[in-house]
Structure formats: C-alpha cells, structure tokens
Design an enzyme around this catalytic site. Structure first.
Site, PDB file in Angstrom:
ATOM      1  N   PRO A 143       0.819  -1.211   0.000  1.00 41.81           N
ATOM      2  CA  PRO A 143       0.000   0.000   0.000  1.00 41.81           C
ATOM      3  C   PRO A 143       0.858   1.269   0.000  1.00 41.81           C
ATOM      4  CG  PRO A 143      -0.860  -1.591   1.566  1.00 41.81           C
ATOM      5  CD  PRO A 143       0.474  -2.104   1.113  1.00 41.81           C
ATOM      6  N   GLU A 144       0.621   2.112  -0.980  1.00 44.95           N
ATOM      7  CA  GLU A 144       1.303   3.395  -1.078  1.00 44.95           C
ATOM      8  C   GLU A 144       0.290   4.498  -0.785  1.00 44.95           C
ATOM      9  OE1 GLU A 144       3.594   3.658  -4.707  1.00 44.95           O
ATOM     10  OE2 GLU A 144       4.095   1.526  -4.664  1.00 44.95           O
ATOM     11  N   LYS A 201       2.513   7.008   4.056  1.00 49.21           N
ATOM     12  CA  LYS A 201       1.858   5.709   3.820  1.00 49.21           C
ATOM     13  C   LYS A 201       1.220   5.194   5.107  1.00 49.21           C
ATOM     14  CE  LYS A 201       5.452   4.452   0.477  1.00 49.21           C
ATOM     15  NZ  LYS A 201       6.491   3.448   0.126  1.00 49.21           N
ATOM     16  N   ARG A 203      14.909  -2.458  -6.422  1.00 47.48           N
ATOM     17  CA  ARG A 203      13.462  -2.476  -6.632  1.00 47.48           C
ATOM     18  C   ARG A 203      13.145  -2.653  -8.122  1.00 47.48           C
ATOM     19  NH1 ARG A 203      10.664  -0.209  -2.500  1.00 47.48           N
ATOM     20  NH2 ARG A 203       8.944  -1.406  -3.406  1.00 47.48           N
TER      21      ARG A 203
END
Length: 275
Positions: free
Chosen positions: A2-3, A59, A265
């Site tokens: 979740p961002e 966040k 990433r």
C-alpha cells in the site's frame, strides 16, 4: 505494498464508516505487530475510547482518538484495515492480528499475512515528532514544481530513488514512481540533480495526476491489497509501465525494459521515450 493512494482510500473509508463510534473491546491476537506500547497498555488505552476520525500521513493510516492519542497503522506489504459488519467473507479476516469491537457491534480488523506492517499507539507529542521526520505531501498545495526541483537538484542519486525517499517526499512508492517518471518521459536512473526546472514541473504534474487517478480508482491491487470494505482497487488495469516488462510501450511501441539495478526495486521504463 500500500502506497499513498491505497492508504488514502483506507483512511477515507474508515473516516466515513467509524468516526463517532466508541471502541468497546480490544483483542490482540498477534502482539508482534504492536509498536510504541505493549499489549496491556494498548488494550487499556483503547477500551472505551471514542474515534474522532481517520486520515493519512505518507503511507500511514492515522486515527485520532478522544483521548488525543493517535492509532498509527503502517500496512507495509500485506497489511489491511478492514471494517466487518458480520457479512464479510471469513477468508478476508483469516490473518486478523488486532480486532477493535465497536459499540454498534461492528469490528475493525488489522489483517496482515506476513505481519511486516505495524500498529502503533502514540500521544500527540510522539506523533508530531514521528511525522516531522517525513517529507512533504505530494498532494498538498505546497508541493510545487519549484519545491520538487529544489529536492531533486541537491542529489546525485537516481531520480526514482529520490522520489521514493520518505524523508523528502512522503507517500510515493515503487508503483507510482515508475508511472510518474514514464508520464514525464524521464529515465528512472538519471541523476536527480540533472533534472531541469521544466522537467521538474512536468514530473510534479505527473506525480499528482497518477496519485489522484489511482485514488479515484480506489488504489492498485495485485495480490493482497484490500480497502476498508475488503474490496480490491481498480487502478492495476490503468498502469502504463509497472508490471508490464517486455510489453510494448503504449506511447511509442518499443519494448519496455525491466531492471532491479536501482536500489534493488523493480523498475520498468521505456528506453526510447524516457531520457
């Protein structure tokens, strides 16, 4: 993970659904997700307390309580805050770690398959200290092109890494950094300090646009993300680069390139139209 759009969606859902209710009972099934206080203090400080409202910082999902404490949830990879009225599929609550039973019989569950997320209870002073270490909010009016340009020009790190640094800009994660950089036509590996003022202005607008569009679609779900109603977000179908390695760029037709060279990433970009 979740961002900003996902945590904003959850916070809005919570505020609309449970603001004004009272916590009648607290159950902690997995105390290892707790931070700042132990299980006993957590239960004591929440039982009988009113919920004033919920909002987002970076966040984090922040819930203000009538005692002026703040319940601060960081979902990380697989965490979710779900409101259950007794009709939800039990499978959605299988990994419930904390349950807050409300005075109207509904329950708020913090569910987390991997238990990498955290649930903290902070007083106002501690929260302000914690929040002060976070960067500017990209949906605030103060997040201007010149402000972003100032953040970028003092760093030689890859621009994507700078966008994801929560101490500089709060809330942008891997999905939306990829998407914003593609929209702006900027190579994610490019040194942040080389981004010209005009490019920073376009990037700022791209960041705001992709975040607002994702919020309108209630976030991006690949595997675990659910909103506070237990439902999936709809923005995955609108992603232009993230998760599309090897597929054609929708802007120029070139094959999208994937790499993990930037901070380990997943980065996906178009080598032809991002420079």
């Amino acid at each position: 993970m979740p961002e900003l759009p996902e945590t904003e969606t959850i916070a809005r859902d919570l505020h609309a659904s449970v603001a004004g209710r009272t916590v009648a009972k607290v159950t902690v099934a997995r105390p290892d997700v707790l931070r700042e206080v132990g299980e006993r203090a957590f239960r004591r400080r929440l039982r009988g307390v009113g919920i004033v409202g919920s909002w987002r910082r970076a966040k984090l999902i922040v819930t203000d309580l009538s005692t002026r404490d703040r319940l601060v949830v960081q979902p990380r990879f697989t965490g979710a805050l779900i409101v259950d009225d007794g009709t939800l599929d039990p499978a959605l609550l299988a990994y419930s770690t904390i349950r807050l039973v409300l005075d109207d019989g509904r329950s708020i569950h913090y569910c987390d398959v991997r238990r990498l997320g955290t649930v903290a209870l902070m007083n106002e002073t501690r929260f302000e200290e914690y929040s002060a270490a976070l960067g500017i909010e990209p949906l605030d009016s103060t997040f201007t092109a010149s402000q972003l340009s100032g953040v970028l020009r003092v760093s030689n790190q890859p621009v994507k890494k700078v966008l994801m640094d929560q101490r500089r800009i709060a809330g942008i994660g891997n999905i939306y950094a990829n998407e914003a950089l593609w929209r702006a036509g900027i190579d994610p590996s490019r040194a942040a300090g080389t981004i010209a003022a005009g490019e920073a202005a376009l990037l700022r607008d791209s960041i705001v646009a992709v975040l607002e569009e994702s919020i309108a679609a209630r976030g991006t779900s690949f595997r675990d993300y659910r909103d506070a109603k237990g439902q999936r977000g709809g923005f995955a179908a609108k992603l232009q680069v993230y998760g599309r390695e090897g597929q054609p760029c929708v802007r120029c037709g070139s094959r999208l390139v994937g790499t993990h060279a930037i901070d380990g990433r997943a980065t996906v970009f178009c080598a032809r139209c991002q420079s």
